[in-house]
Design a protein around this motif. Sequence first.
Motif, mmCIF file in Angstrom:
data_model
loop_
_atom_site.group_PDB
_atom_site.id
_atom_site.type_symbol
_atom_site.label_atom_id
_atom_site.label_comp_id
_atom_site.label_asym_id
_atom_site.label_seq_id
_atom_site.Cartn_x
_atom_site.Cartn_y
_atom_site.Cartn_z
ATOM 1 N N THR A 264 9.907 -28.373 17.877
ATOM 2 C CA THR A 264 8.627 -28.630 17.215
ATOM 3 C C THR A 264 7.561 -27.611 17.584
ATOM 4 O OG1 THR A 264 7.964 -30.131 19.003
ATOM 5 C CG2 THR A 264 9.111 -31.104 17.120
ATOM 6 N N GLU A 265 7.900 -26.638 18.437
ATOM 7 C CA GLU A 265 6.921 -25.644 18.883
ATOM 8 C C GLU A 265 6.588 -24.687 17.742
ATOM 9 O OE1 GLU A 265 5.951 -21.653 19.658
ATOM 10 O OE2 GLU A 265 8.073 -22.151 19.626
ATOM 11 N N GLY A 266 5.328 -24.487 17.504
ATOM 12 C CA GLY A 266 4.904 -23.501 16.531
ATOM 13 C C GLY A 266 5.001 -23.988 15.105
ATOM 14 N N SER A 267 6.121 -23.729 14.463
ATOM 15 C CA SER A 267 6.285 -24.050 13.051
ATOM 16 C C SER A 267 6.428 -25.550 12.828
ATOM 17 C CB SER A 267 7.507 -23.322 12.490
ATOM 18 O OG SER A 267 7.358 -21.920 12.606
ATOM 19 N N GLU A 268 5.931 -26.014 11.682
ATOM 20 C CA GLU A 268 6.028 -27.422 11.301
ATOM 21 C C GLU A 268 6.594 -27.495 9.883
ATOM 22 O OE1 GLU A 268 2.321 -29.394 11.751
ATOM 23 O OE2 GLU A 268 2.189 -29.044 13.919
ATOM 24 N N PHE A 269 7.886 -27.601 9.788
ATOM 25 C CA PHE A 269 8.536 -27.655 8.482
ATOM 26 C C PHE A 269 8.453 -29.070 7.913
ATOM 27 C CE2 PHE A 269 10.734 -24.101 10.634
ATOM 28 C CZ PHE A 269 10.424 -23.097 9.732
ATOM 29 N N ALA A 270 8.338 -29.143 6.603
ATOM 30 C CA ALA A 270 8.179 -30.429 5.936
ATOM 31 C C ALA A 270 9.545 -31.005 5.562
ATOM 32 C CB ALA A 270 7.319 -30.275 4.680
ATOM 33 N N CYS A 271 9.640 -32.310 5.608
ATOM 34 C CA CYS A 271 10.840 -33.007 5.159
ATOM 35 C C CYS A 271 10.835 -33.056 3.625
ATOM 36 C CB CYS A 271 10.872 -34.421 5.733
ATOM 37 S SG CYS A 271 11.065 -34.479 7.532
ATOM 38 N N PRO A 272 12.013 -33.174 3.025
ATOM 39 C CA PRO A 272 13.321 -33.227 3.677
ATOM 40 C C PRO A 272 13.873 -31.830 3.935
ATOM 41 C CG PRO A 272 13.588 -33.540 1.333
ATOM 42 C CD PRO A 272 12.101 -33.410 1.574
ATOM 43 N N LEU A 273 14.754 -31.715 4.916
ATOM 44 C CA LEU A 273 15.463 -30.462 5.123
ATOM 45 C C LEU A 273 16.479 -30.283 3.998
ATOM 46 C CD1 LEU A 273 16.138 -30.617 8.979
ATOM 47 C CD2 LEU A 273 14.346 -29.331 7.794
#
Length: 310
Positions: A264-273
């Motif tokens: 979870t460090e730095g980038s915050e990708f959105a769901c869904p993968l």
Amino acid sequence: LSPPPPPLLSPPPPPPPAAADTPTAAASPEGAVASPPARCEDALSALYWAAGGPLWRKPNTNPGGGKRRVSAWVTASGGWLQPGVPCCEWEGVKCNVAGRVTSLDRSSVVGLAGTIPPQLGGLRFLQELDLERLDQLSGTLPPGLFPPGSMLTTISIVRTAISGSLPPELFGNLGRLNGFYAKMAELKGTLPSTLGDARALKELDLRGQLGGPGRGISGSIPPSIAELRLEELRLEGNSFSGTIPTGMSQDFLVCVLASRDSPTEGSEFACPLPADLPSKCGNVVCSAPSPSRLPPPPAASLSPPPIPLG
């Protein structure tokens, strides 16, 4: 004997903007050019003066024999701008049989400080550009460094102070680019949408920009990345967001989108993968949009319900 006078620190008049190494005849199958080679001194001297050439130094190792040690600093000009020394014999410069510059390596030169001049884009046969481990090399990557038809295949600005956004021309004009390495530089901005135009790209290393979360490259990963058959992708240590594109390469040997120690460090990708996320790109977590970012529910209808017939 008295030592020679120190080199002048003032540059000569700037060269004309014309390309320094533009071919004047068709290239042979081996890449050689039949016509006499154009002068490369203009482009390379622009780098010399823009990056503090008179102050370039290297350690003088083992000057008196015996145990290897560093005792003094000596000039690292390596023939640069010396009368009678052709540019193909300057230190860090390699040319093909036709006298065209194909490789430029100034990595780890002490005292190299300043910026990358756009005139280097005039070296139209340049394939390898190595400027890594130059912590005083700053400024941005000039778009003029990447003209249409460039033959660059490898670029390294690892551990430099190069900042700003990656210019669209970096990927849009470099159809032969195989590897771009910018680990621990100071890049910001977003990845250009032209990323997918660099169809030959196999290795992209952008990790560790500015060394912390909330900094470095941000925004989403361009969907055009699906056009590439990447084998190595390093994006950890940045501030990416948004969804991860579908259709990414399944040829990865190495793929790191977030920190191995802290996904979870730095980038915050959105769901869904994406369902087809390559297995090599594991160790990625996603988060649902916050309530403030969710679309509002549809407005309730104020009209009465229809009256059933019959």
